[in-house]
Motif scaffolding. Structure first.
Motif, short mmCIF file in Angstrom:
data_model
loop_
_atom_site.label_atom_id
_atom_site.label_comp_id
_atom_site.label_asym_id
_atom_site.label_seq_id
_atom_site.Cartn_x
_atom_site.Cartn_y
_atom_site.Cartn_z
N LYS A 75 36.57 25.50 59.97
CA LYS A 75 35.32 25.11 59.31
C LYS A 75 34.09 25.79 59.91
N GLU A 76 34.20 26.18 61.18
CA GLU A 76 33.05 26.80 61.84
C GLU A 76 32.91 28.29 61.46
N SER A 77 33.90 28.84 60.75
CA SER A 77 33.88 30.27 60.45
C SER A 77 32.89 30.59 59.32
N THR A 78 32.56 31.88 59.21
CA THR A 78 31.83 32.39 58.05
C THR A 78 32.85 33.22 57.28
N SER A 79 33.24 32.71 56.12
CA SER A 79 34.36 33.28 55.38
C SER A 79 33.85 34.05 54.16
N VAL A 80 34.13 35.35 54.14
CA VAL A 80 33.59 36.21 53.09
C VAL A 80 34.74 36.90 52.34
N ALA A 81 34.77 36.74 51.03
CA ALA A 81 35.78 37.39 50.19
C ALA A 81 35.13 38.56 49.46
N VAL A 82 35.72 39.75 49.60
CA VAL A 82 35.19 40.94 48.90
C VAL A 82 36.21 41.35 47.83
N VAL A 83 35.76 41.42 46.59
CA VAL A 83 36.69 41.60 45.47
C VAL A 83 36.04 42.45 44.39
N GLY A 84 36.85 43.27 43.70
CA GLY A 84 36.32 44.05 42.58
C GLY A 84 36.13 43.18 41.35
N ASP A 85 35.51 43.76 40.34
CA ASP A 85 35.27 43.02 39.10
C ASP A 85 36.57 42.66 38.39
N GLY A 86 37.56 43.53 38.47
CA GLY A 86 38.86 43.21 37.86
C GLY A 86 39.54 42.08 38.61
N GLY A 87 39.54 42.16 39.93
CA GLY A 87 40.16 41.12 40.76
C GLY A 87 39.48 39.77 40.57
N ALA A 88 38.15 39.79 40.43
CA ALA A 88 37.40 38.55 40.31
C ALA A 88 37.47 37.95 38.92
N TYR A 89 37.26 38.78 37.90
CA TYR A 89 37.03 38.25 36.55
C TYR A 89 38.23 38.38 35.62
N ALA A 90 39.31 39.03 36.08
CA ALA A 90 40.53 39.09 35.26
C ALA A 90 41.62 38.34 36.00
N ILE A 91 42.41 39.05 36.82
CA ILE A 91 43.59 38.42 37.43
C ILE A 91 43.24 37.26 38.37
N GLY A 92 42.04 37.28 38.98
CA GLY A 92 41.68 36.21 39.92
C GLY A 92 40.70 35.19 39.38
N TRP A 93 40.42 35.26 38.09
CA TRP A 93 39.35 34.42 37.53
C TRP A 93 39.63 32.92 37.69
N GLN A 94 40.88 32.54 37.45
CA GLN A 94 41.21 31.11 37.51
C GLN A 94 40.93 30.53 38.90
N SER A 95 41.32 31.25 39.93
CA SER A 95 41.11 30.71 41.29
C SER A 95 39.64 30.80 41.69
N LEU A 96 38.94 31.84 41.22
CA LEU A 96 37.50 31.93 41.50
C LEU A 96 36.75 30.80 40.80
N PHE A 97 37.09 30.57 39.55
CA PHE A 97 36.42 29.54 38.74
C PHE A 97 36.53 28.17 39.42
#
Ligand SMILES: Cc1ncc(C[n+]2csc(CCOP(=O)(O)OP(=O)(O)O)c2C)c(N)n1
Ligand code: SF4
Ligand SMILES: [Mg+2]
Length: 224
Positions: A75-97
């Motif tokens: 919980k004390e970490s700073t957690s940053v996810a870096v993802v392309g538009d395809g990863g974010a809004y197509a194949i990964g959209w459900q988990s991002l949403f």
């Protein structure tokens, strides 16, 4: 910054700019030692070992669940996810949403170059009408996809959503700073950054900047 690894991205790639500024923000916020970066599949993966912080490599579209899992464990970490538009809004959209909907306290950076870059420049959800890609050589006829604007309708108060562009380093710095602070305050944050991909856009010099400016007409810059 590990200069030896800087050459992994193509010349003129926006990822180099974005990761460099992320590094500056983490240093300015004094959180480098507890920051962890997750990289999706796509050209983001070329950023492994690019910053002097611990880094995960995940499957395509799975960087958000990985980094929220890490955050729950540390919980004390700073957690940053870096993802392309395809990863974010197509194949990964459900988990991002659902991460956004649950107000998971992580920071997501969506690098929007308007194509599937790593695989050769195919049409992505963010490809704009008329844009020529490998899979739409005569121009895409798809509607644009407005990730932050859609998420705006489901996030909790306190979340931060913004869009910036790779030709505005100060704007990226300000947005990422706010995003990291939002995570520290216990809320979800996402910054979409319109990014150069001269290799797949088949552009050089000024034409690359003009291409980005055209994207900015469709995807509005600023806090969402
Ligand atoms: C499950 C799965 N499907 C497809 C692929 C192939 N693949 C690798 S990268 C990629 C596209 C990446 O595009 P984007 O997420 O926009 O990132 P970019 O390379 O543009 O930064 C695809 C389809 C994969 N690695 N895994
Ligand atoms: S293909 Fe595009 S996004 Fe990938 S490293 Fe090259 S310029 Fe960057
Ligand atoms: Mg892309």
């Amino acid at each position: 910054m590990n200069q030896e690894n800087a050459a992994k991205f193509c010349a003129g790639c926006g990822y180099s700019v974005i990761l460099m500024i992320l590094n500056q923000v983490l240093a300015a916020q004094n959180v480098q030692d507890k920051a962890v970066m997750g990289l999706d599949i796509g050209c983001s993966l070329l950023g492994w070992n690019y910053l002097p912080i611990n880094t995960f490599q995940t499957h395509h579209g799975r960087v958000v669940p990985t980094m929220l899992g890490y955050k729950r464990a540390r919980k004390e970490s700073t957690s940053v996810a870096v993802v392309g538009d395809g990863g974010a809004y197509a194949i990964g959209w459900q988990s991002l949403f659902y991460a956004a909907r649950r107000d998971e306290p992580i920071t997501v950076i969506v690098v929007n170059n308007s194509v599937y870059a790593m695989t050769g420049g195919q049409t992505a959800p963010t490809t704009v009408c008329g844009q020529k890609t490998d899979t739409h050589p005569a121009g895409s006829c798809e509607e644009s996809f407005y990730g932050p604007e859609i998420l705006k309708t489901i996030v909790k108060p306190g979340a931060y959503l913004a869009r910036s562009a790779a030709n505005d380093p100060k704007g990226i710095f300000a947005a990422l700073e706010k995003a990291v602070q939002t995570q520290q305050a216990g809320h979800f944050s996402l910054v979409e950054i319109l990014s150069f991909c001269p290799t797949n856009w088949k552009t050089t010099g000024k034409a690359t900047f003009d291409y980005l400016e055209n994207l900015k007409k469709i995807y509005k810059i600023g806090e969402v």
